[in-house]
Design an enzyme around this catalytic site. Structure first.
Site, PDB file in Angstrom:
ATOM      1  N   LYS A 286       0.834  -1.193   0.000  1.00 35.86           N
ATOM      2  CA  LYS A 286       0.000   0.000   0.000  1.00 35.86           C
ATOM      3  C   LYS A 286       0.878   1.255   0.000  1.00 35.86           C
ATOM      4  CE  LYS A 286      -4.134  -1.875   2.170  1.00 35.86           C
ATOM      5  NZ  LYS A 286      -5.067  -1.620   1.060  1.00 35.86           N
TER       6      LYS A 286
ATOM      7  N   ARG B  14     -10.649 -11.296   0.109  1.00 43.16           N
ATOM      8  CA  ARG B  14     -11.520 -12.238  -0.605  1.00 43.16           C
ATOM      9  C   ARG B  14     -10.899 -13.634  -0.650  1.00 43.16           C
ATOM     10  NH1 ARG B  14     -11.437  -8.568  -5.886  1.00 43.16           N
ATOM     11  NH2 ARG B  14     -11.154  -7.007  -4.234  1.00 43.16           N
TER      12      ARG B  14
HETATM   13  N1  BES Z   1      -8.461  -3.905   3.351  1.00 46.08           N
HETATM   14  C1  BES Z   1      -8.560  -3.394   2.035  1.00 46.08           C
HETATM   15  C2  BES Z   1      -9.854  -2.631   1.788  1.00 46.08           C
HETATM   16  C3  BES Z   1     -10.022  -1.335   2.541  1.00 46.08           C
HETATM   17  C4  BES Z   1      -9.717  -0.125   1.942  1.00 46.08           C
HETATM   18  C5  BES Z   1     -10.558  -1.338   3.803  1.00 46.08           C
HETATM   19  C6  BES Z   1      -9.910   1.058   2.638  1.00 46.08           C
HETATM   20  C7  BES Z   1     -10.747  -0.158   4.505  1.00 46.08           C
HETATM   21  C8  BES Z   1     -10.428   1.034   3.913  1.00 46.08           C
HETATM   22  C9  BES Z   1      -8.493  -4.538   1.016  1.00 46.08           C
HETATM   23  O1  BES Z   1      -7.770  -5.650   1.395  1.00 46.08           O
HETATM   24  C10 BES Z   1      -7.848  -3.972  -0.201  1.00 46.08           C
HETATM   25  O2  BES Z   1      -6.729  -3.569  -0.104  1.00 46.08           O
HETATM   26  N2  BES Z   1      -8.575  -3.937  -1.305  1.00 46.08           N
HETATM   27  C11 BES Z   1      -8.099  -3.394  -2.517  1.00 46.08           C
HETATM   28  C12 BES Z   1      -8.540  -4.287  -3.630  1.00 46.08           C
HETATM   29  C13 BES Z   1      -7.880  -4.014  -4.951  1.00 46.08           C
HETATM   30  C14 BES Z   1      -6.418  -4.376  -4.896  1.00 46.08           C
HETATM   31  C15 BES Z   1      -8.587  -4.822  -6.003  1.00 46.08           C
HETATM   32  C16 BES Z   1      -8.696  -1.994  -2.675  1.00 46.08           C
HETATM   33  O3  BES Z   1      -9.833  -1.783  -2.273  1.00 46.08           O
HETATM   34  O4  BES Z   1      -7.994  -1.113  -3.161  1.00 46.08           O
HETATM   35 ZN    ZN Z   2      -5.686  -5.494   0.955  1.00 45.91          ZN
END
Ligand code: BES
Ligand code: ZN
Ligand code: ZN
Length: 496
Positions: A276, A350
């Site tokens: 991230k 997921r």
């Molecule tokens: N834990 C995150 C989702 C999230 C984002 C939760 C902001 C709370 C606040 C999840 O694991 C994630 O990183 N999802 C990605 C998916 C993408 C890589 C397809 C996202 O939402 O950017």
């Molecule tokens: Zn994630």
């Protein structure tokens, strides 16, 4: 926890250091005040302060020297036609916040009569709201001066003749206590709240609330073949855990429905090798909020008289970048037997859920299956930080959960599961890819999960990525974990 009592006393007869009552927009005087002198004094103060009864309006009147209460608050509730138990509950949270500014130790609240909801429903929401307004996480504040002064007693007063008040107040306390637990679990720093620590806390709280617990570690998980969940954990020094909680109602029959709740418990989501960027990692200790919600709601089931058999599966892993981390391009074999190509290691939730949903469907054979997860940033883009997304192909289950959310005072909104978007996940060398196109990310995530649940099984997915964690103080909760989903689950599963 704050001690709660109920009464039917008029505002003028309450004894506390601070007493609160309410007024709607356009009201010239506060509601629920029988004593004419006190009512007139408060009305004069409302007028002098240009109080209009809007939801952010508060008036404080200092009754120096008068017996009863030292201070009186009048809290605005907005337009009367929008009045509901939830609105009163939010008002009580604001009353607590205002009382704390004056270092109140005991707060007494005189509730207004609302035409729509039964008095008991208003009392439950009021107690819940007031207690949630008083929540704080101050374990790590060594500077006492920075701790907020703590309220220790709350009295809630309603009109005479209202029935079921004591039980309603106790239900409010029960769900507030569960929300406190979820907030505490989320607020702990991520290096404390590891999968092992979540497991320890789950055991501890299960014991006090009549739940049975089984814990699966890496050897058991390998034997089961939960290849997706285990892949996510590979980059971390913290071993994966799956906690299986069971609540069995005292009275059971062959008709007792079986519900399975699955919670995403990524105790820290760095994104993995798809690391991230910038500040987006800052709130990722909250990525176990789904598991926290499932555990916390389950601790309340016995006390609210839940009549279903309820199983909870917490998928606990840390998503890190260690030398053994899973990689983009890896192909995982899931518990279901389906293979998944990793398109992005940050779409890990997921993967964890896919194994648990398949395990739940096959092994536990539930009548209803619900998962709770901070799954996608896309859901936050769609609905903002106050609202969770509801995904289901089963109208009846969806309506039940939406209705529970409405009475619980949590914002939920139905989202579509357009079949066409599944195509984007069915490309490449494996059965599925764990990411689709950029757009509609909350929907494709839900469709991915749906591939691990038999079509005929009533299943619902709750994406709480927005409301699970507040970056700054908000009316409903201070910055940090909010306990999103807990109250909805308790209402949905509760006996009354
Ligand atoms: N834990 C995150 C989702 C999230 C984002 C939760 C902001 C709370 C606040 C999840 O694991 C994630 O990183 N999802 C990605 C998916 C993408 C890589 C397809 C996202 O939402 O950017
Ligand atoms: Zn994630
Ligand atoms: Zn995540």
């Amino acid at each position: 926890m704050i001690g709660v009592s109920t009464s039917t006393k008029d505002l003028a007869r309450l004894t506390a250091d601070t007493a609160a009552c309410f007024a709607f927009e356009g009201d010239g005087e506060p509601r629920g005040v029988d004593d004419a002198r006190l009512r007139r004094a408060l009305a004069a103060e409302m007028k002098a302060e240009r109080f209009e009864g809007r939801r952010r309006d508060v008036v404080m009147w200092n009754a120096n020297g008068r017996p009863g209460c030292r201070r009186f608050l009048v809290i605005g509730l907005g337009p009367e036609r929008e009045a509901s138990a939830t609105v009163v509950g939010d008002g009580c949270a604001r009353a607590v916040r205002a009382a704390e500014r004056f270092a109140a130790k005991k707060l007494a609240i005189r509730l207004p009569a609302t035409s729509d909801d039964a008095p008991a429903a208003v009392v439950r929401a009021a107690v819940e709201g007031a207690l949630l307004g008083a929540y704080r996480f101050e374990r790590y504040l060594t500077d006492r001066a920075r701790r907020r002064s703590a309220l220790d007693r709350l009295e809630v007063s309603v009109e005479k003749g209202s029935r079921g008040i004591a039980r309603a107040a106790s239900l409010g306390e029960i769900s507030a206590r569960a929300v406190y637990l979820a907030r505490d679990l989320v607020n702990e720093p991520p290096s404390v709240m590891t999968p092992a620590e979540m497991t320890r806390r789950a055991r501890q709280h299960a014991k006090g609330s009549g739940l049975s617990v089984k814990v699966l570690g890496p050897p058991e998980l390998r034997r089961l073949g939960t290849g997706a969940l285990l892949a996510v954990a590979r980059g971390s020094s913290q071993p994966a855990r799956v906690v299986h909680l069971v609540y069995r109602p005292r009275k059971r029959s062959s008709k007792t429905p079986k519900v399975v709740l699955v919670g995403k418990g990524v105790t820290f989501d760095s994104g993995g090798l798809n690391l991230k960027l910038g500040n987006s990692m800052l709130t990722m200790k909250g990525d176990m909020a789904g598991a926290a919600a499932v555990l916390s709601a389950m601790t309340a089931l016995r006390d609210v008289g839940c009549r279903a058999e309820v199983h909870g599966l917490l998928g606990l892993v840390e998503n890190m970048t260690g030398a053994s981390a899973f990689k983009p391009g890896d192909i995982l074999t899931t518990y279901s037997g389906k293979t998944v190509e990793v398109g992005n290691t940050d779409a890990e939730g997921r993967l964890v859920l896919s194994d648990l949903l398949a395990y739940a469907s096959k092994r536990l054979k539930p009548d209803r299956l619900v998962d709770v997860a901070t799954l996608t940033g896309a859901c936050v883009v769609a609905l903002g930080t106050l609202c969770a997304g509801v995904f289901s192909r089963h109208d009846e289950l969806r309506d039940e959960v939406l209705a529970a959310g409405r009475t619980a005072g949590e914002k939920l909104w139905p989202m579509p599961m357009f079949e066409e978007y599944l195509d984007a996940l069915q490309e490449g060398p494996a059965d599925l890819k764990n990411i689709g196109e950029r757009w509609g990310g909350a929907i494709t995530a839900a469709l991915f999960l749906g591939e691990f649940v038999p079509r005929e099984l009533p299943w619902l997915h709750l994406d709480i990525a927005g409301p699970a964690f507040f970056e700054k103080d908000a009316p409903g909760a201070p910055a940090g974990g909010t306990g999103a989903g807990v109250r909805t689950l308790i209402r949905w599963l509760g006996g009354d």
